[in-house]
Design an enzyme around this catalytic site. Structure first.
Site, PDB file in Angstrom:
ATOM      1  N   HIS A 130       1.073   0.923 -13.219  1.00  0.00           N
ATOM      2  CA  HIS A 130       1.831  -0.329 -13.543  1.00  0.00           C
ATOM      3  C   HIS A 130       3.368  -0.099 -13.631  1.00  0.00           C
ATOM      4  O   HIS A 130       3.695   1.078 -13.998  1.00  0.00           O
ATOM      5  CB  HIS A 130       1.356  -0.808 -15.080  1.00  0.00           C
ATOM      6  CG  HIS A 130       2.246  -2.164 -15.419  1.00  0.00           C
ATOM      7  ND1 HIS A 130       1.719  -3.225 -15.104  1.00  0.00           N
ATOM      8  CD2 HIS A 130       3.216  -2.259 -16.164  1.00  0.00           C
ATOM      9  CE1 HIS A 130       2.454  -4.026 -15.463  1.00  0.00           C
ATOM     10  NE2 HIS A 130       3.215  -3.650 -16.160  1.00  0.00           N
TER      11      HIS A 130
ATOM     12  N   ASN B 108      -5.055   2.509 -13.250  1.00  0.00           N
ATOM     13  CA  ASN B 108      -4.077   1.446 -12.900  1.00  0.00           C
ATOM     14  C   ASN B 108      -2.793   2.187 -13.015  1.00  0.00           C
ATOM     15  O   ASN B 108      -2.382   2.737 -13.835  1.00  0.00           O
ATOM     16  CB  ASN B 108      -4.302   0.349 -13.462  1.00  0.00           C
ATOM     17  CG  ASN B 108      -3.292  -0.876 -13.132  1.00  0.00           C
ATOM     18  OD1 ASN B 108      -3.306  -1.090 -11.767  1.00  0.00           O
ATOM     19  ND2 ASN B 108      -2.586  -1.364 -14.130  1.00  0.00           N
TER      20      ASN B 108
ATOM     21  N   GLU C 270       6.784   6.048  -9.226  1.00  0.00           N
ATOM     22  CA  GLU C 270       5.223   5.670  -9.018  1.00  0.00           C
ATOM     23  C   GLU C 270       4.538   6.827  -8.028  1.00  0.00           C
ATOM     24  O   GLU C 270       3.518   7.238  -8.101  1.00  0.00           O
ATOM     25  CB  GLU C 270       5.006   4.357  -8.695  1.00  0.00           C
ATOM     26  CG  GLU C 270       5.332   3.286  -9.792  1.00  0.00           C
ATOM     27  CD  GLU C 270       5.137   1.913  -9.210  1.00  0.00           C
ATOM     28  OE1 GLU C 270       4.012   1.608  -8.489  1.00  0.00           O
ATOM     29  OE2 GLU C 270       5.986   0.825  -9.220  1.00  0.00           O
TER      30      GLU C 270
ATOM     31  N   GLY D 243       0.713  -1.174  -0.222  1.00  0.00           N
ATOM     32  CA  GLY D 243      -0.107   0.126  -0.012  1.00  0.00           C
ATOM     33  C   GLY D 243       0.735   1.299   0.009  1.00  0.00           C
ATOM     34  O   GLY D 243       0.328   2.274   0.403  1.00  0.00           O
ATOM     35  N   SER D 244       2.029   1.235  -0.523  1.00  0.00           N
ATOM     36  CA  SER D 244       2.987   2.415  -0.600  1.00  0.00           C
ATOM     37  C   SER D 244       2.384   3.472  -1.556  1.00  0.00           C
ATOM     38  O   SER D 244       2.361   4.602  -1.056  1.00  0.00           O
ATOM     39  CB  SER D 244       4.326   2.179  -0.801  1.00  0.00           C
ATOM     40  OG  SER D 244       4.375   1.685  -1.935  1.00  0.00           O
ATOM     41  N   ASN D 245       1.592   2.978  -2.788  1.00  0.00           N
ATOM     42  CA  ASN D 245       1.176   4.055  -3.694  1.00  0.00           C
ATOM     43  C   ASN D 245      -0.217   4.559  -2.909  1.00  0.00           C
ATOM     44  O   ASN D 245      -0.313   5.675  -3.240  1.00  0.00           O
ATOM     45  CB  ASN D 245       0.876   3.090  -4.794  1.00  0.00           C
ATOM     46  CG  ASN D 245       1.997   3.384  -5.839  1.00  0.00           C
ATOM     47  OD1 ASN D 245       2.242   4.517  -6.338  1.00  0.00           O
ATOM     48  ND2 ASN D 245       2.511   2.207  -6.267  1.00  0.00           N
TER      49      ASN D 245
ATOM     50  N   ASP E  19      -4.092  -4.389 -18.457  1.00  0.00           N
ATOM     51  CA  ASP E  19      -2.881  -3.537 -18.776  1.00  0.00           C
ATOM     52  C   ASP E  19      -2.947  -2.835 -20.173  1.00  0.00           C
ATOM     53  O   ASP E  19      -1.907  -2.715 -20.678  1.00  0.00           O
ATOM     54  CB  ASP E  19      -1.481  -4.210 -18.441  1.00  0.00           C
ATOM     55  CG  ASP E  19      -1.104  -4.529 -17.302  1.00  0.00           C
ATOM     56  OD1 ASP E  19      -1.517  -3.883 -16.230  1.00  0.00           O
ATOM     57  OD2 ASP E  19      -0.180  -5.586 -17.139  1.00  0.00           O
TER      58      ASP E  19
HETATM   59  C1  GAR Z   1       3.562  -1.123  -7.441  1.00  0.00           C
HETATM   60  O1  GAR Z   1       4.975  -1.592  -7.881  1.00  0.00           O
HETATM   61  C2  GAR Z   1       2.500  -1.326  -8.358  1.00  0.00           C
HETATM   62  O2  GAR Z   1       2.961  -0.601  -9.711  1.00  0.00           O
HETATM   63  C3  GAR Z   1       2.428  -2.755  -8.769  1.00  0.00           C
HETATM   64  O3  GAR Z   1       2.524  -3.366  -7.730  1.00  0.00           O
HETATM   65  C4  GAR Z   1       3.260  -2.354  -6.630  1.00  0.00           C
HETATM   66  C5  GAR Z   1       2.318  -2.248  -5.392  1.00  0.00           C
HETATM   67  O4  GAR Z   1       3.181  -1.544  -4.289  1.00  0.00           O
HETATM   68  N1  GAR Z   1       1.470  -3.197  -9.658  1.00  0.00           N
HETATM   69  C6  GAR Z   1       1.490  -4.169 -10.528  1.00  0.00           C
HETATM   70  O5  GAR Z   1       2.312  -4.736 -10.561  1.00  0.00           O
HETATM   71  C7  GAR Z   1       0.036  -4.369 -11.156  1.00  0.00           C
HETATM   72  N2  GAR Z   1       0.200  -5.049 -12.448  1.00  0.00           N
HETATM   73  P1  GAR Z   1       2.529  -0.703  -3.155  1.00  0.00           P
HETATM   74  O6  GAR Z   1       1.403  -1.874  -2.738  1.00  0.00           O
HETATM   75  O7  GAR Z   1       3.478  -0.496  -2.159  1.00  0.00           O
HETATM   76  O8  GAR Z   1       1.754   0.360  -3.858  1.00  0.00           O
END
Ligand code: GAR
Length: 209
Positions: A110, A108, A180, A13-15, A151
């Site tokens: 990616h 989304n 990101e 969940g950092s994003n 995607d």
């Molecule tokens: C992120 O790097 C995101 O881009 C990727 O998962 C990670 C989640 O990190 N998403 C995908 O690969 C989707 N195809 P987070 O939980 O720290 O946000």
């Protein structure tokens, strides 16, 4: 009415957290109203709870049919009057009924420069492994509209980072993740300011006033 955002997240969940921080100053324009996860152990749910945000575990496994699960997701979105869905590390496919109802209102993030290194199986660390194995000199992050294919929807914005000769997938993942954390809030702000228009399936970003 400002943006009411549902964040869907399966992992750490950092994003989600960086988006939350970026939006905090101007909650009138855009705010996260609910966080939904298919994974009850997701860090994203724990973070949401600590921020006193509704954190909802919704998984196919809780329902006897796929249709009931989809109905529960739709009802949740309606009950929070959601008008933008942000997939931030959500590892499940969004059902066509949800995409149809929120057409052009689901985005989304990616961790690569789509259309390269996307599609089924391309998530998380697998993406960075594939980028390094390909010998690509650049990678990055993409935010795109979600359509019925993985995607595949129209790209809104991308941010590029270099791939360095000695990168491991983990080091590259960290560099991309920093990109990101900047890119996702930028795109959400564009939505909040009504600067994104989709005309005949093409994304148009209006210039600053
Ligand atoms: C992120 O790097 C995101 O881009 C990727 O998962 C990670 C989640 O990190 N998403 C995908 O690969 C989707 N195809 P987070 O939980 O720290 O946000």
């Amino acid at each position: 009415m400002g943006l009411k955002i549902a964040v869907f997240a399966s992992g750490r969940g950092s994003n989600f957290q960086s988006l939350y921080n970026a939006l905090r100053e101007d909650a009138e324009k855009a705010r996260i109203v609910v966080v939904i996860s298919n994974n009850s152990d997701a860090g994203a749910l724990a973070v949401a709870r600590s921020l006193h945000l509704p954190a909802i575990h919704l998984s196919q496994k809780q329902y006897s049919s796929h249709a009931e699960f989809v109905e529960a997701v739709l009802q949740t979105l309606e009950s929070f009057q959601v008008n933008l869905i942000v997939l931030a590390g959500y590892m499940k496919k969004i059902d066509a009924a949800i995409i149809g109802k929120y057409r052009n209102r689901i985005i989304n993030i990616h961790p690569a420069l789509l259309p390269a290194f996307g599609g089924q199986g391309m998530y998380g660390i697998h993406v960075h492994e594939a980028v390094i194995a390909s010998g690509a000199r650049a990678s990055g992050a993409t935010v795109h509209i979600v359509d019925e294919e993985f995607d595949h929807g129209k790209i809104i914005l991308q941010e590029t980072v270099p791939v360095e000769p000695n990168d491991t997938p983990e080091i590259l993942a960290e560099r991309v993740l920093k990109a990101e954390h900047k890119l996702l809030p930028r795109v959400v702000r564009l939505f909040a300011e009504n600067k994104i228009e989709i005309i005949n399936g093409e994304v148009h970003i209006r210039k600053p006033d």
